[in-house]
Design an enzyme around this catalytic site. Structure first.
Site, PDB file in Angstrom:
ATOM      1  N   ALA A  83       0.842  -1.210   0.000  1.00 32.91           N
ATOM      2  CA  ALA A  83       0.000   0.000   0.000  1.00 32.91           C
ATOM      3  C   ALA A  83       0.870   1.251   0.000  1.00 32.91           C
ATOM      4  CB  ALA A  83      -0.907  -0.012   1.228  1.00 32.91           C
ATOM      5  N   GLN A 144       9.339  14.574  -5.134  1.00 35.13           N
ATOM      6  CA  GLN A 144       8.983  13.418  -4.298  1.00 35.13           C
ATOM      7  C   GLN A 144       9.880  13.281  -3.060  1.00 35.13           C
ATOM      8  OE1 GLN A 144       8.620   9.841  -6.825  1.00 35.13           O
ATOM      9  NE2 GLN A 144       6.432  10.060  -6.423  1.00 35.13           N
ATOM     10  N   TYR A 147       7.901  10.973  -0.768  1.00 37.89           N
ATOM     11  CA  TYR A 147       7.769   9.592  -1.274  1.00 37.89           C
ATOM     12  C   TYR A 147       9.138   8.893  -1.302  1.00 37.89           C
ATOM     13  CZ  TYR A 147       6.247   5.943  -4.628  1.00 37.89           C
ATOM     14  OH  TYR A 147       5.956   4.763  -5.266  1.00 37.89           O
ATOM     15  N   GLY A 178      10.304   0.161 -11.216  1.00 36.68           N
ATOM     16  CA  GLY A 178      10.463   1.423 -11.919  1.00 36.68           C
ATOM     17  C   GLY A 178       9.087   1.972 -12.217  1.00 36.68           C
ATOM     18  N   TYR A 179       8.952   2.638 -13.336  1.00 30.22           N
ATOM     19  CA  TYR A 179       7.653   3.224 -13.690  1.00 30.22           C
ATOM     20  C   TYR A 179       6.775   2.150 -14.336  1.00 30.22           C
ATOM     21  CZ  TYR A 179       9.049   7.844 -12.268  1.00 30.22           C
ATOM     22  OH  TYR A 179       9.430   8.918 -11.501  1.00 30.22           O
TER      23      TYR A 179
HETATM   24  N1  CAA Z   1      13.237  17.469 -13.190  1.00 33.96           N
HETATM   25  C1  CAA Z   1      13.555  18.783 -13.246  1.00 33.96           C
HETATM   26  N2  CAA Z   1      12.636  19.734 -13.293  1.00 33.96           N
HETATM   27  C2  CAA Z   1      11.349  19.371 -13.283  1.00 33.96           C
HETATM   28  C3  CAA Z   1      10.955  18.031 -13.233  1.00 33.96           C
HETATM   29  C4  CAA Z   1      11.967  17.054 -13.207  1.00 33.96           C
HETATM   30  N3  CAA Z   1      11.684  15.766 -13.144  1.00 33.96           N
HETATM   31  N4  CAA Z   1       9.622  17.973 -13.230  1.00 33.96           N
HETATM   32  C5  CAA Z   1       9.182  19.255 -13.283  1.00 33.96           C
HETATM   33  N5  CAA Z   1      10.226  20.086 -13.345  1.00 33.96           N
HETATM   34  C6  CAA Z   1      10.207  21.517 -13.418  1.00 33.96           C
HETATM   35  C7  CAA Z   1       9.304  22.014 -14.530  1.00 33.96           C
HETATM   36  O1  CAA Z   1       9.972  22.008 -15.753  1.00 33.96           O
HETATM   37  C8  CAA Z   1       8.938  23.398 -14.059  1.00 33.96           C
HETATM   38  O2  CAA Z   1      10.036  24.258 -14.324  1.00 33.96           O
HETATM   39  P1  CAA Z   1       9.782  25.757 -14.798  1.00 33.96           P
HETATM   40  O3  CAA Z   1       9.052  26.426 -13.661  1.00 33.96           O
HETATM   41  O4  CAA Z   1      11.175  26.298 -15.016  1.00 33.96           O
HETATM   42  O5  CAA Z   1       8.986  25.639 -16.056  1.00 33.96           O
HETATM   43  C9  CAA Z   1       8.850  23.181 -12.587  1.00 33.96           C
HETATM   44  O6  CAA Z   1       9.619  22.059 -12.230  1.00 33.96           O
HETATM   45  C10 CAA Z   1       7.437  22.840 -12.206  1.00 33.96           C
HETATM   46  O7  CAA Z   1       7.171  23.704 -11.267  1.00 33.96           O
HETATM   47  P2  CAA Z   1       5.673  23.988 -10.889  1.00 33.96           P
HETATM   48  O8  CAA Z   1       5.703  24.992  -9.810  1.00 33.96           O
HETATM   49  O9  CAA Z   1       4.828  24.277 -12.084  1.00 33.96           O
HETATM   50  O10 CAA Z   1       5.267  22.570 -10.331  1.00 33.96           O
HETATM   51  P3  CAA Z   1       3.877  22.126  -9.783  1.00 33.96           P
HETATM   52  O11 CAA Z   1       3.680  22.678  -8.432  1.00 33.96           O
HETATM   53  O12 CAA Z   1       2.823  22.359 -10.799  1.00 33.96           O
HETATM   54  O13 CAA Z   1       4.164  20.577  -9.671  1.00 33.96           O
HETATM   55  C11 CAA Z   1       4.728  18.396 -10.436  1.00 33.96           C
HETATM   56  C12 CAA Z   1       4.235  19.774 -10.816  1.00 33.96           C
HETATM   57  C13 CAA Z   1       3.991  17.851  -9.227  1.00 33.96           C
HETATM   58  C14 CAA Z   1       6.198  18.446 -10.136  1.00 33.96           C
HETATM   59  C15 CAA Z   1       4.451  17.540 -11.693  1.00 33.96           C
HETATM   60  O14 CAA Z   1       5.298  17.958 -12.712  1.00 33.96           O
HETATM   61  C16 CAA Z   1       4.653  16.068 -11.441  1.00 33.96           C
HETATM   62  O15 CAA Z   1       3.763  15.377 -10.992  1.00 33.96           O
HETATM   63  N6  CAA Z   1       5.825  15.537 -11.797  1.00 33.96           N
HETATM   64  C17 CAA Z   1       6.080  14.117 -11.727  1.00 33.96           C
HETATM   65  C18 CAA Z   1       6.780  13.719 -10.476  1.00 33.96           C
HETATM   66  C19 CAA Z   1       7.013  12.219 -10.555  1.00 33.96           C
HETATM   67  O16 CAA Z   1       7.784  11.738 -11.366  1.00 33.96           O
HETATM   68  N7  CAA Z   1       6.325  11.453  -9.721  1.00 33.96           N
HETATM   69  C20 CAA Z   1       6.398  10.048  -9.798  1.00 33.96           C
HETATM   70  C21 CAA Z   1       5.006   9.507  -9.740  1.00 33.96           C
HETATM   71  S1  CAA Z   1       4.938   7.782 -10.101  1.00 33.96           S
HETATM   72  C22 CAA Z   1       5.465   7.045  -8.723  1.00 33.96           C
HETATM   73  O17 CAA Z   1       5.754   7.606  -7.729  1.00 33.96           O
HETATM   74  C23 CAA Z   1       5.564   5.539  -8.789  1.00 33.96           C
HETATM   75  C24 CAA Z   1       6.958   5.088  -8.624  1.00 33.96           C
HETATM   76  O18 CAA Z   1       7.285   4.574  -7.558  1.00 33.96           O
HETATM   77  C25 CAA Z   1       7.885   5.166  -9.743  1.00 33.96           C
END
Ligand code: CAA
Length: 240
Positions: A83, A144, A147, A178-179
């Protein structure tokens, strides 16, 4: 008699695939879920696997739920602590509430799931603890901090439990997916997800069944000497 397996978060996503695989392998399976009654009912109808509703973040609820599973199915031999939730946000925007929700569910939830079954496993001299960690616990991940902290913490839990359980016939191991193509990953914005997929040498997301097969191996008698280890199943995205 069939071994009994408990899978937390076992009615959806990776957990669903694990529950089904363990059932197919002959285990008596109990799957827990936190809130989605509809998905749980559909899952039980399709699979015949009984579901139990409790919040893994709460110790008393977990202990009571586990006692009920053991009353229904018998002593639990295999625990799959699966979970987990995400509350992603860049650190400067992450709230204490987002931090605590993820810690309570993903990390304390593992303690709450394993602790009640541990004494019985020690007495019976057999147990399999399998914790679903994540690639993001190994490498960290933008947005994260919460997480990744829990998933790295999971690895500390299994390495410690492995040492404590080894002489009692209990193994504790982690799988770091991974993803994987689940709702959790599909919730990531499409543009971000596409960029993630482009970083996976396999060129695709993993399938939940690919994680379930790792779990089935760790649960089996064949894996008796595998203890405190991590299986990374990530399409070559990261080498721990
Ligand atoms: N690396 C570097 N920069 C990143 C990035 C990354 N991976 N992801 C986003 N950014 C940057 C964007 O380009 C943006 O930059 P700018 O402001 O210069 O354009 C900035 O960060 C985003 O800032 P925001 O203030 O707009 O961000 P937000 O508050 O809207 O949040 C977020 C957006 C939550 C980060 C969204 O992009 C997101 O969900 N990202 C994915 C995170 C991720 O990979 N999570 C994994 C989920 S799956 C999982 O967890 C399962 C597992 O075990 C693998």
């Amino acid at each position: 008699m069939a071994r009994v397996a408990l899978v937390t978060g076992g009615s959806r996503g990776i957990g669903e695939a694990i529950s089904k695989k363990l059932k197919a392998d002959g285990y008596a399976v109990a799957a827990t879920y936190a809130g989605n009654d509809e998905a749980a009912a559909k899952f039980t109808k399709e699979t015949g696997i009984k579901t139990y509703k409790w919040n893994v973040a709460n110790y008393e609820d977990s202990a009571a739920g586990i006692a009920q599973v053991e009353a229904d199915l018998g002593p639990i031999d295999v625990v799959v602590a699966n979970a987990g939730i995400t509350r992603d946000a860049p650190f400067h925007k992450m709230t204490p509430e987002q931090w605590h929700q993820v810690i309570d569910t993903n990390l304390t939830g593992v303690f709450n799931t394993v602790h009640p079954v541990w004494p019985g496993m020690r007495e019976r001299k057999f147990g399999r603890i399998i914790v679903i960690s994540s690639i993001n616990g190994q490498k960290g991940q933008f947005a994260q901090v919460n997480y990744a902290a829990t998933k790295a913490g999971d690895l500390g839990i299994v390495k410690s439990l492995a040492q404590e359980g080894a002489r009692a016939g209990i193994t504790a191991n982690a799988v770091c997916p991974g993803y994987i193509a689940t709702e959790m990953v599909m919730a990531v914005p499409e543009k971000v997800r596409d960029s993630i997929i482009s970083q996976i040498p396999a060129g695709r997301l993993g399938e939940p069944e690919e994680i379930a097969r790792c779990v089935a191996f760790l649960a089996s008698d064949d894996a008796g000497f595998v203890n405190g280890s991590t299986i990374s199943a990530n399409g070559a995205q990261f080498f721990a």
